[in-house]
Design an enzyme around this catalytic site. Structure first.
Site, PDB file in Angstrom:
ATOM      1  N   HIS A 233       0.861  -1.189   0.000  1.00 48.18           N
ATOM      2  CA  HIS A 233       0.000   0.000   0.000  1.00 48.18           C
ATOM      3  C   HIS A 233       0.897   1.239   0.000  1.00 48.18           C
ATOM      4  O   HIS A 233       1.883   1.277   0.722  1.00 48.18           O
ATOM      5  CB  HIS A 233      -0.873  -0.020   1.265  1.00 48.18           C
ATOM      6  N   CYS A 271      -3.748   2.415  -4.531  1.00 45.20           N
ATOM      7  CA  CYS A 271      -4.674   3.203  -3.721  1.00 45.20           C
ATOM      8  C   CYS A 271      -4.789   4.566  -4.399  1.00 45.20           C
ATOM      9  O   CYS A 271      -3.867   5.383  -4.340  1.00 45.20           O
ATOM     10  CB  CYS A 271      -4.178   3.340  -2.286  1.00 45.20           C
ATOM     11  N   HIS A 298      -7.748   0.369  -4.232  1.00 46.21           N
ATOM     12  CA  HIS A 298      -8.619   1.172  -3.367  1.00 46.21           C
ATOM     13  C   HIS A 298      -9.130   2.318  -4.221  1.00 46.21           C
ATOM     14  O   HIS A 298      -8.327   3.151  -4.661  1.00 46.21           O
ATOM     15  CB  HIS A 298      -7.826   1.759  -2.196  1.00 46.21           C
ATOM     16  N   ASP A 351     -12.979   2.685  -1.303  1.00 46.75           N
ATOM     17  CA  ASP A 351     -12.157   3.071  -0.162  1.00 46.75           C
ATOM     18  C   ASP A 351     -12.793   4.280   0.504  1.00 46.75           C
ATOM     19  O   ASP A 351     -13.007   5.311  -0.123  1.00 46.75           O
ATOM     20  CB  ASP A 351     -10.749   3.412  -0.649  1.00 46.75           C
ATOM     21  N   HIS A 352     -13.091   4.130   1.733  1.00 44.03           N
ATOM     22  CA  HIS A 352     -13.681   5.213   2.536  1.00 44.03           C
ATOM     23  C   HIS A 352     -15.011   5.681   1.936  1.00 44.03           C
ATOM     24  O   HIS A 352     -15.350   5.328   0.812  1.00 44.03           O
ATOM     25  CB  HIS A 352     -12.726   6.403   2.682  1.00 44.03           C
ATOM     26  N   TYR A 369     -15.264   4.731   7.299  1.00 49.76           N
ATOM     27  CA  TYR A 369     -15.759   3.370   7.040  1.00 49.76           C
ATOM     28  C   TYR A 369     -17.235   3.207   7.407  1.00 49.76           C
ATOM     29  O   TYR A 369     -17.641   2.183   7.944  1.00 49.76           O
ATOM     30  CB  TYR A 369     -14.873   2.343   7.761  1.00 49.76           C
TER      31      TYR A 369
END
Ligand code: DNO
Length: 393
Positions: A233, A271, A298, A351-352, A369
């Site tokens: 990552h 990501c 992500h 992601d998020h 999240y």
């Protein structure tokens, strides 16, 4: 693309049933009860896997098998931690779990200064504010030599900002930066973080990179044998914090790590929110260059500001070209269809997400999240994937 969802284990207020309702098929999770540096027992892995499969979901990616700081500094007990790391990879391979996400960020895992940044529609997003970070580094932590890391203008802004902050705001800022975010590694108090920074500060960029490559050379033979792909990552944010080096922030960094430890198991997590927080990273070009090494994605968007600050914007509205990114990933999947690789489909997760509706202010909702925000993100991304797939025929 395989739609996955990060799940924080049996204590997560977002349940596996919820994940099914959101329509994802893969789970991204970790055994957070095992202390960093210890080996993951096969029994614990199989128990978690059985739980996931009882919902007719698949444990697609481990995020993360964290690295002990001793491995990152290559000092202290690092040899024992690397041996344990190899045992974890062997056990994951035995359980049939083939993708592992990890990171090589010094001291702090992903970092934000504001966890409930209010957007005009009254939802909450995560934000990294450069002047707030400088306030923490220079005025609260008072890291020796911190001033040398910033421009005069930034130091003046931070000083003004510090003067305006209440004690409560200062304590909140410190907690956001050092207490650890969801899924992040390590939680420090002020003395602890100062000590960890001092440990890393002597390394320098090439020293830290050498430790990453040495770690890869130590574990990749085991990963290959176990059939596990290691997807690193990127640094989040992708620039130096606390004056420390970072070695997974740019295309050059990714290229160096792939070239210096050649192996089919040496892979990347793309990501979008992390690499995308730098305007000089061209994500579509990176996917085209590193495609065969990308095993996990992500998908997230950000809006950048000139001083390095950014906030997490709507999944389809920000500085990242999400449609172009997905298109390049679909091209890579098409390329893989020609081979018999078991890694034909790339695992993506939304992601998020923003905190929406009655999830706002709830203590059991992890920043970034929320169920609603991620479900909205996933639905939008699924629409893009679907439309692009249809037009390809
Ligand atoms: C933030 C995440 C990070 C990431 C780890 C990977 O939301 O992307 O927690 O999982 O840094 O090792």
């Amino acid at each position: 693309m395989e739609e996955t969802w990060r799940w924080f284990g049996p204590d997560d207020s977002v349940t596996l049933e919820n994940v099914k309702q959101a329509g994802a098929t893969g789970i991204v999770t970790a055994l957070d009860h095992i202390p960093t540096g210890e080996a993951w027992p096969l029994e614990d892995i199989l128990e978690r896997k059985a739980l996931i499969e009882s919902y007719d979901l698949e444990w697609s990616v481990v995020e993360s098998v964290p690295l002990h700081n001793d491995i990152k500094t290559r000092s202290g007990d690092f040899e024992r931690h690397i041996a344990n790391y190899c045992t974890s990879l062997e056990n994951l391979g035995k359980a049939g779990i083939k993708r592992v996400c990890y990171n090589f960020m010094p001291v702090v895992d992903w970092t934000r200064t504001n966890l409930d940044y209010e957007l005009p529609n009254q939802s909450n997003a995560l934000r990294f504010d450069m002047s707030d970070f400088v306030v923490y580094d220079v005025h609260i932590l008072q890291r020796p030599g911190a001033e040398e890391s910033y421009s005069q203008e930034m130091l003046e802004r931070a000083e003004r900002r510090f003067g305006e902050m209440s004690e409560r705001e200062k304590a909140g800022l410190e907690a956001n930066i050092i207490a650890g975010l969801p899924g992040g590694e390590g939680s420090y108090d002020r003395a602890g973080i100062a000590e960890a920074i001092a440990e890393f500060s002597a390394l320098g960029t090439e020293g830290l990179r050498a430790n990453l490559i040495a770690f890869l050379k130590d574990i990749l033979p085991t990963a290959e044998k176990a059939g596990v792909r290691m997807a690193i990552h990127p640094d989040d944010p992708p620039f130096s914090l606390f004056g420390l080096p970072r070695v997974v922030s740019t295309a050059d960094d990714a290229r160096a790590l792939i070239n210096q430890a050649p192996s089919p198991s040496n892979c990347l997590t793309m990501c979008a929110g992390s690499y995308g927080a730098r305007a000089d990273n061209d994500l579509v070009a990176m996917i085209r260059e590193f495609g065969p090494h990308i095993e996990f994605v992500h998908l997230r968007n950000i809006k950048r500001e000139a001083d390095g600050s950014f906030f997490e914007s709507e999944h389809l509205d920000g500085d990242n070209d999400i449609v172009g990114i997905i298109n390049a990933l679909l091209d890579e999947e098409a390329r893989r269809r020609g081979s018999d690789s078991e890694f034909g489909r790339i695992a993506m997760r939304p992601d998020h997400g923003h905190t929406l509706g009655d999830e706002r202010g709830r203590a059991d909702v992890r920043p970034g999240y929320s169920f609603g925000g991620r479900m909205k993100g996933l639905a939008e991304l699924r629409g893009v994937i679907h439309a692009l797939t249809m037009t390809r025929g």
